[in-house]
Design a protein around this motif. Structure first.
Motif, PDB file in Angstrom:
ATOM      1  N   ALA A  80     -52.320 -39.649   4.269  1.00 22.38           N
ATOM      2  CA  ALA A  80     -51.835 -40.427   5.768  1.00 22.38           C
ATOM      3  C   ALA A  80     -52.720 -40.398   6.876  1.00 22.38           C
ATOM      4  O   ALA A  80     -52.985 -41.649   7.532  1.00 22.38           O
ATOM      5  N   THR A  81     -53.349 -39.297   6.819  1.00 22.56           N
ATOM      6  CA  THR A  81     -54.551 -39.366   8.256  1.00 22.56           C
ATOM      7  C   THR A  81     -55.584 -40.249   7.651  1.00 22.56           C
ATOM      8  O   THR A  81     -56.117 -41.215   8.657  1.00 22.56           O
ATOM      9  N   ILE A  82     -56.051 -40.185   6.430  1.00 24.41           N
ATOM     10  CA  ILE A  82     -57.111 -40.999   6.084  1.00 24.41           C
ATOM     11  C   ILE A  82     -56.938 -42.259   6.271  1.00 24.41           C
ATOM     12  O   ILE A  82     -57.596 -43.291   6.558  1.00 24.41           O
ATOM     13  N   GLY A  83     -55.848 -42.858   5.561  1.00 25.71           N
ATOM     14  CA  GLY A  83     -55.263 -44.191   5.576  1.00 25.71           C
ATOM     15  C   GLY A  83     -54.811 -44.683   6.839  1.00 25.71           C
ATOM     16  O   GLY A  83     -54.688 -45.656   7.230  1.00 25.71           O
ATOM     17  N   ALA A 108     -46.926 -37.937  21.635  1.00 25.39           N
ATOM     18  CA  ALA A 108     -46.957 -36.955  20.260  1.00 25.39           C
ATOM     19  C   ALA A 108     -45.583 -36.449  19.552  1.00 25.39           C
ATOM     20  O   ALA A 108     -45.679 -36.579  18.597  1.00 25.39           O
ATOM     21  N   ILE A 109     -44.622 -36.290  20.355  1.00 26.84           N
ATOM     22  CA  ILE A 109     -43.489 -36.085  19.727  1.00 26.84           C
ATOM     23  C   ILE A 109     -42.856 -37.217  19.195  1.00 26.84           C
ATOM     24  O   ILE A 109     -42.340 -37.110  17.922  1.00 26.84           O
ATOM     25  N   ALA A 126     -46.717 -31.239  11.300  1.00 28.67           N
ATOM     26  CA  ALA A 126     -47.257 -30.518  12.229  1.00 28.67           C
ATOM     27  C   ALA A 126     -48.893 -30.539  11.940  1.00 28.67           C
ATOM     28  O   ALA A 126     -49.492 -30.883  12.993  1.00 28.67           O
ATOM     29  N   ALA A 127     -49.194 -30.346  10.802  1.00 25.19           N
ATOM     30  CA  ALA A 127     -50.871 -30.218  10.529  1.00 25.19           C
ATOM     31  C   ALA A 127     -51.234 -31.618  10.720  1.00 25.19           C
ATOM     32  O   ALA A 127     -52.539 -31.820  11.159  1.00 25.19           O
ATOM     33  N   THR A 128     -50.561 -32.706  10.316  1.00 28.43           N
ATOM     34  CA  THR A 128     -51.211 -33.998  10.390  1.00 28.43           C
ATOM     35  C   THR A 128     -51.445 -34.631  11.671  1.00 28.43           C
ATOM     36  O   THR A 128     -52.296 -35.066  12.479  1.00 28.43           O
ATOM     37  N   MET A 129     -50.239 -34.235  12.651  1.00 34.25           N
ATOM     38  CA  MET A 129     -50.087 -34.647  13.986  1.00 34.25           C
ATOM     39  C   MET A 129     -51.060 -34.114  14.994  1.00 34.25           C
ATOM     40  O   MET A 129     -51.559 -34.563  16.086  1.00 34.25           O
ATOM     41  N   ALA A 130     -51.007 -32.602  14.493  1.00 35.48           N
ATOM     42  CA  ALA A 130     -52.165 -31.983  15.180  1.00 35.48           C
ATOM     43  C   ALA A 130     -53.492 -32.364  15.141  1.00 35.48           C
ATOM     44  O   ALA A 130     -54.323 -32.370  16.101  1.00 35.48           O
ATOM     45  N   GLN A 131     -53.979 -33.148  13.955  1.00 31.99           N
ATOM     46  CA  GLN A 131     -55.367 -33.563  13.852  1.00 31.99           C
ATOM     47  C   GLN A 131     -55.360 -34.964  14.614  1.00 31.99           C
ATOM     48  O   GLN A 131     -56.430 -35.251  15.184  1.00 31.99           O
ATOM     49  N   VAL A 132     -54.226 -35.365  15.050  1.00 30.51           N
ATOM     50  CA  VAL A 132     -54.437 -36.806  15.538  1.00 30.51           C
ATOM     51  C   VAL A 132     -54.287 -36.810  16.976  1.00 30.51           C
ATOM     52  O   VAL A 132     -54.913 -37.371  17.835  1.00 30.51           O
ATOM     53  N   PRO A 135     -56.422 -33.739  19.987  1.00 26.00           N
ATOM     54  CA  PRO A 135     -57.778 -34.079  20.513  1.00 26.00           C
ATOM     55  C   PRO A 135     -57.390 -34.981  21.823  1.00 26.00           C
ATOM     56  O   PRO A 135     -57.933 -35.112  22.984  1.00 26.00           O
ATOM     57  N   GLU A 136     -56.649 -36.102  21.811  1.00 28.06           N
ATOM     58  CA  GLU A 136     -56.147 -36.578  22.697  1.00 28.06           C
ATOM     59  C   GLU A 136     -55.511 -36.273  23.898  1.00 28.06           C
ATOM     60  O   GLU A 136     -55.816 -36.296  24.912  1.00 28.06           O
ATOM     61  N   MET A 137     -54.760 -35.260  23.695  1.00 30.60           N
ATOM     62  CA  MET A 137     -53.877 -34.470  24.805  1.00 30.60           C
ATOM     63  C   MET A 137     -55.168 -33.497  25.516  1.00 30.60           C
ATOM     64  O   MET A 137     -54.931 -33.067  26.619  1.00 30.60           O
ATOM     65  N   ARG A 138     -55.989 -32.964  24.528  1.00 33.30           N
ATOM     66  CA  ARG A 138     -57.219 -32.173  25.116  1.00 33.30           C
ATOM     67  C   ARG A 138     -58.124 -33.129  26.133  1.00 33.30           C
ATOM     68  O   ARG A 138     -58.266 -32.424  27.267  1.00 33.30           O
ATOM     69  N   LYS A 139     -58.224 -34.318  25.557  1.00 40.62           N
ATOM     70  CA  LYS A 139     -59.058 -35.155  26.468  1.00 40.62           C
ATOM     71  C   LYS A 139     -58.475 -35.321  27.850  1.00 40.62           C
ATOM     72  O   LYS A 139     -59.294 -35.722  28.791  1.00 40.62           O
ATOM     73  N   TYR A 140     -57.089 -35.456  27.838  1.00 38.65           N
ATOM     74  CA  TYR A 140     -56.456 -35.723  29.159  1.00 38.65           C
ATOM     75  C   TYR A 140     -56.262 -34.597  29.926  1.00 38.65           C
ATOM     76  O   TYR A 140     -55.201 -34.668  30.981  1.00 38.65           O
ATOM     77  N   GLY A 141     -56.489 -33.392  29.470  1.00 34.63           N
ATOM     78  CA  GLY A 141     -56.406 -32.082  30.181  1.00 34.63           C
ATOM     79  C   GLY A 141     -55.148 -31.557  30.106  1.00 34.63           C
ATOM     80  O   GLY A 141     -54.497 -30.854  31.112  1.00 34.63           O
ATOM     81  N   TYR A 142     -54.234 -31.685  28.969  1.00 34.73           N
ATOM     82  CA  TYR A 142     -53.028 -31.079  28.718  1.00 34.73           C
ATOM     83  C   TYR A 142     -53.549 -29.626  28.448  1.00 34.73           C
ATOM     84  O   TYR A 142     -54.279 -29.179  27.861  1.00 34.73           O
TER      85      TYR A 142
END
Length: 151
Positions: A80-83, A108-109, A126-132, A135-142
């Motif tokens: 699903a991540t690759i697709g 994210a939720i 959890a594993a799939t959404m952590a990959q997606v 990084p976005e949440m880290r980029k915005y300073g969460y």
């Protein structure tokens, strides 16, 4: 068994004390629980039944349906991540909720809820959404706690 006759309550109190002492001297929690459990079971039933249970327990746990499907759900999450399904779900939730305060966390939720409904496995979600989303949440300073907690 060990020369002492303890009631069930006394045996459990001794087991808890030994458990906490072993944890205090920094023995890993899995090893500690295994050792206390084996000795406690042997104190109640004897060593022969304990050894019989130990020889069958590992096979029974790892041959169960629940543990056999976890790798397949994780594989489905990777597909699903690759697709692009998981990132599309996150982008969709972000377009609905991203403009609000804390919107990326809410997105994210929401994306996790959507992917969980598709996948049927919380571990794969959890594993799939952590990959997606991580990084976005880290980029915005969460913070790391909020990021992993929301996922």
């Amino acid at each position: 068994m060990f020369g002492l006759e303890l009631t069930g309550v006394q045996l459990s109190l001794v087991a808890f004390i030994v458990l906490f002492i072993m944890l205090a001297i920094r023995i890993p929690i899995g090893v500690t629980m295994l050792a206390v459990g084996i000795v406690g079971y042997a104190a109640v039933t004897g060593w022969t039944p304990t050894l019989n249970v130990l020889k069958m327990l590992a096979f029974e746990k790892y041959s169960s349906y629940t543990f056999s499907i976890v790798p397949l759900f994780l594989l489905m999450g990777e597909f699903a991540t690759i697709g692009g399904i998981s990132s599309a779900l996150f982008k969709s939730a972000n377009s609905w909720l991203g403009h609000r305060r804390g919107g990326i966390a809410m997105a994210a939720i929401g994306g996790s809820a959507g992917f969980g409904a598709i996948a049927g496995s919380s571990l794969a979600t959890a594993a799939t959404m952590a990959q997606v989303a991580l990084p976005e949440m880290r980029k915005y300073g969460y913070s790391g706690a909020l990021s992993t907690g929301s996922l």
